[in-house]
Design a protein around this motif. Structure first.
Motif, short mmCIF file in Angstrom:
data_model
loop_
_atom_site.label_atom_id
_atom_site.label_comp_id
_atom_site.label_asym_id
_atom_site.label_seq_id
_atom_site.Cartn_x
_atom_site.Cartn_y
_atom_site.Cartn_z
N SER A 12 0.84 -1.19 0.00
CA SER A 12 0.00 0.00 0.00
C SER A 12 0.88 1.24 0.00
CB SER A 12 -0.91 0.02 1.24
OG SER A 12 -1.62 1.24 1.28
N GLN A 16 -2.36 1.98 5.80
CA GLN A 16 -3.36 2.07 6.85
C GLN A 16 -2.88 1.21 8.02
OE1 GLN A 16 -6.42 3.88 6.19
NE2 GLN A 16 -5.23 4.50 4.41
N HIS A 74 -4.74 8.20 9.05
CA HIS A 74 -4.74 6.88 8.38
C HIS A 74 -4.38 5.76 9.33
CE1 HIS A 74 -5.38 8.21 4.29
NE2 HIS A 74 -4.52 9.19 4.48
#
Length: 76
Positions: A12, A16, A74
């Motif tokens: 990612s 997150q 996040h």
């Protein structure tokens, strides 16, 4: 870089909490949540620290503060 966070964690580009958890658990890192909270606690102090060293009013300091806050969101 379009003002986006560019660290890649677990595939990612805008990690997150679940991405950090996956990497930490796969590496057998115990206490990763506590470590993450220590970092978050330190980065939340950016404004105070910037003020202490006399850079709080600079555009760069404001951008850094904003970016740290966005990253923190996040990682909730």
């Amino acid at each position: 870089m379009n003002a986006y966070h560019t660290t890649d964690i677990a595939g990612s580009g805008n990690p997150q909490l679940k991405d950090i958890r996956r990497v930490a658990e796969s590496c057998g890192i115990k206490g990763w949540r506590d470590m993450l909270e220590e970092v978050r606690s330190a980065t939340r102090q950016w404004g105070r620290i910037a003020g202490e060293v006399g850079i709080a009013s600079s555009e760069e300091s404001r951008r850094i503060g904003k970016t740290l806050a966005e990253i923190g969101q996040h990682l909730r």
